[in-house]
Design a protein around this motif. Structure first.
Motif, PDB file in Angstrom:
ATOM      1  N   LEU A  97       2.882  17.704  -3.194  1.00  0.00           N
ATOM      2  CA  LEU A  97       3.784  18.760  -3.144  1.00  0.00           C
ATOM      3  C   LEU A  97       4.743  18.215  -1.877  1.00  0.00           C
ATOM      4  CD1 LEU A  97       2.115  22.011  -2.844  1.00  0.00           C
ATOM      5  CD2 LEU A  97       3.235  21.379  -4.670  1.00  0.00           C
ATOM      6  N   SER A  98       5.983  18.424  -2.218  1.00  0.00           N
ATOM      7  CA  SER A  98       7.234  18.303  -0.980  1.00  0.00           C
ATOM      8  C   SER A  98       6.918  19.281   0.149  1.00  0.00           C
ATOM      9  CB  SER A  98       8.435  18.347  -1.544  1.00  0.00           C
ATOM     10  OG  SER A  98       8.930  19.690  -1.917  1.00  0.00           O
ATOM     11  N   LYS A  99       7.506  19.171   1.364  1.00  0.00           N
ATOM     12  CA  LYS A  99       7.412  20.053   2.079  1.00  0.00           C
ATOM     13  C   LYS A  99       7.793  21.560   1.837  1.00  0.00           C
ATOM     14  CE  LYS A  99       6.778  16.964   6.218  1.00  0.00           C
ATOM     15  NZ  LYS A  99       7.162  16.408   7.440  1.00  0.00           N
ATOM     16  N   LYS A 100       8.985  21.311   1.162  1.00  0.00           N
ATOM     17  CA  LYS A 100       9.733  22.451   0.555  1.00  0.00           C
ATOM     18  C   LYS A 100       8.738  23.475  -0.360  1.00  0.00           C
ATOM     19  CE  LYS A 100      13.905  23.660  -1.876  1.00  0.00           C
ATOM     20  NZ  LYS A 100      14.878  23.456  -2.801  1.00  0.00           N
ATOM     21  N   ASP A 101       8.124  22.696  -1.197  1.00  0.00           N
ATOM     22  CA  ASP A 101       7.313  23.248  -2.445  1.00  0.00           C
ATOM     23  C   ASP A 101       6.162  23.636  -1.450  1.00  0.00           C
ATOM     24  OD1 ASP A 101       9.130  22.521  -4.289  1.00  0.00           O
ATOM     25  OD2 ASP A 101       7.943  20.723  -5.239  1.00  0.00           O
ATOM     26  N   LEU A 102       5.598  23.190  -0.704  1.00  0.00           N
ATOM     27  CA  LEU A 102       4.528  23.689   0.143  1.00  0.00           C
ATOM     28  C   LEU A 102       4.708  25.282   0.771  1.00  0.00           C
ATOM     29  CD1 LEU A 102       1.553  23.545   1.256  1.00  0.00           C
ATOM     30  CD2 LEU A 102       2.489  22.035   2.952  1.00  0.00           C
ATOM     31  N   LYS A 103       6.230  25.067   1.521  1.00  0.00           N
ATOM     32  CA  LYS A 103       6.406  26.280   2.018  1.00  0.00           C
ATOM     33  C   LYS A 103       6.544  27.396   0.999  1.00  0.00           C
ATOM     34  CE  LYS A 103       9.835  27.700   5.129  1.00  0.00           C
ATOM     35  NZ  LYS A 103       9.620  28.013   6.622  1.00  0.00           N
ATOM     36  N   ALA A 104       7.174  27.001   0.029  1.00  0.00           N
ATOM     37  CA  ALA A 104       7.214  28.191  -1.029  1.00  0.00           C
ATOM     38  C   ALA A 104       6.153  28.652  -1.610  1.00  0.00           C
ATOM     39  CB  ALA A 104       8.268  27.474  -2.361  1.00  0.00           C
ATOM     40  N   ALA A 105       5.144  27.883  -1.644  1.00  0.00           N
ATOM     41  CA  ALA A 105       3.732  28.254  -2.312  1.00  0.00           C
ATOM     42  C   ALA A 105       2.737  28.981  -0.868  1.00  0.00           C
ATOM     43  CB  ALA A 105       2.919  27.042  -2.831  1.00  0.00           C
ATOM     44  N   ASP A 106       3.327  28.893   0.112  1.00  0.00           N
ATOM     45  CA  ASP A 106       2.585  29.298   1.293  1.00  0.00           C
ATOM     46  C   ASP A 106       2.850  30.614   1.705  1.00  0.00           C
ATOM     47  OD1 ASP A 106       0.789  29.624   3.365  1.00  0.00           O
ATOM     48  OD2 ASP A 106       1.983  27.696   4.531  1.00  0.00           O
ATOM     49  N   PRO A 107       2.507  31.768   1.117  1.00  0.00           N
ATOM     50  CA  PRO A 107       3.112  32.883   1.561  1.00  0.00           C
ATOM     51  C   PRO A 107       2.757  33.567   2.914  1.00  0.00           C
ATOM     52  CG  PRO A 107       1.547  33.247  -0.203  1.00  0.00           C
ATOM     53  CD  PRO A 107       1.674  31.924   0.032  1.00  0.00           C
ATOM     54  N   ASP A 108       1.755  33.140   3.452  1.00  0.00           N
ATOM     55  CA  ASP A 108       1.404  33.318   4.646  1.00  0.00           C
ATOM     56  C   ASP A 108       1.880  32.504   5.871  1.00  0.00           C
ATOM     57  OD1 ASP A 108      -0.264  31.246   4.512  1.00  0.00           O
ATOM     58  OD2 ASP A 108      -2.040  32.587   4.605  1.00  0.00           O
ATOM     59  N   ASN A 109       2.586  31.471   5.496  1.00  0.00           N
ATOM     60  CA  ASN A 109       3.288  30.475   6.218  1.00  0.00           C
ATOM     61  C   ASN A 109       2.508  29.878   7.416  1.00  0.00           C
ATOM     62  OD1 ASN A 109       5.970  30.556   5.123  1.00  0.00           O
ATOM     63  ND2 ASN A 109       6.103  32.937   5.975  1.00  0.00           N
ATOM     64  N   ASP A 110       1.186  29.492   6.988  1.00  0.00           N
ATOM     65  CA  ASP A 110       0.259  28.789   7.990  1.00  0.00           C
ATOM     66  C   ASP A 110       0.247  27.469   7.651  1.00  0.00           C
ATOM     67  OD1 ASP A 110      -1.182  28.418   5.472  1.00  0.00           O
ATOM     68  OD2 ASP A 110      -3.052  29.769   6.218  1.00  0.00           O
ATOM     69  N   GLY A 111       1.195  26.771   6.881  1.00  0.00           N
ATOM     70  CA  GLY A 111       1.153  25.439   6.771  1.00  0.00           C
ATOM     71  C   GLY A 111       0.045  24.927   5.714  1.00  0.00           C
ATOM     72  N   HIS A 112      -0.765  25.566   5.259  1.00  0.00           N
ATOM     73  CA  HIS A 112      -1.752  25.229   4.375  1.00  0.00           C
ATOM     74  C   HIS A 112      -2.051  26.142   2.963  1.00  0.00           C
ATOM     75  CE1 HIS A 112      -3.201  24.249   8.523  1.00  0.00           C
ATOM     76  NE2 HIS A 112      -4.134  23.305   7.971  1.00  0.00           N
ATOM     77  N   LEU A 113      -2.619  25.721   2.162  1.00  0.00           N
ATOM     78  CA  LEU A 113      -2.736  26.328   0.897  1.00  0.00           C
ATOM     79  C   LEU A 113      -4.108  26.566   0.670  1.00  0.00           C
ATOM     80  CD1 LEU A 113      -0.622  24.821  -1.674  1.00  0.00           C
ATOM     81  CD2 LEU A 113      -0.006  26.829  -0.325  1.00  0.00           C
ATOM     82  N   ASP A 114      -4.887  27.948   0.477  1.00  0.00           N
ATOM     83  CA  ASP A 114      -6.115  28.174   0.349  1.00  0.00           C
ATOM     84  C   ASP A 114      -6.203  28.126  -1.184  1.00  0.00           C
ATOM     85  OD1 ASP A 114      -5.303  30.817  -0.794  1.00  0.00           O
ATOM     86  OD2 ASP A 114      -5.736  31.729   1.106  1.00  0.00           O
TER      87      ASP A 114
END
Length: 138
Positions: free
Chosen positions: A80-97
């Motif tokens: 994922l790009s940083k942009k895609d990670l940010k879009a997929a991370d609704p709690d904005n913690d920089g990680h995806l669970d």
């Protein structure tokens, strides 16, 4: 010795590069075919959302090297790009669970299924949306 004409040189170049072009087409096809073969557990020639989600969860588990229940940019290994990670991370913690990762798999699955039939074949996996989904499944 005969001089080489431009047309003879052109024919030689075309004949020499044509196999290279076809081998790159095979390499592109094999990526979609590899994804299809790995994810299509019922062997029907397509991937449905259930199969994609299961493959995504397995990939998530494999990527979560520190077993903290989330994946960060480093663990995602360029999927994922940083942009895609940010879009997929609704709690904005920089990680995806796992739940966020699965939601992204579902979103990308739907984007790769333009005909809305609920399955993806090799042709759909070759599209940019299909490739984006495949990156999350391997």
């Amino acid at each position: 010795m005969r001089p080489v004409t431009a047309s003879a040189l052109l024919l030689a170049l075309v004949g020499f590069t044509a196999p290279l072009a076809s081998s790159s087409a095979i390499a592109r096809a094999s990526g979609a075919d590899k994804t299809l073969k790995a994810v299509d557990t019922d062997n029907d020639g397509t991937i449905d959302l259930k199969e994609a989600t299961a493959a995504g969860e397995a990939t998530f588990t494999k990527l979560d090297k520190d077993n903290d229940g989330s994946v960060d940019t480093k663990e995602l290994q360029g999927r994922l790009s940083k942009k895609d990670l940010k879009a997929a991370d609704p709690d904005n913690d920089g990680h995806l669970d796992k739940k966020e990762y699965s939601a992204l798999v579902e979103q990308r699955f739907k984007a790769a299924d333009p005909d809305g039939d609920g399955t993806l074949d090799a042709k759909e996996l070759k599209t940019p949306a299909g490739k984006a989904l495949s990156a999350l499944l391997k």
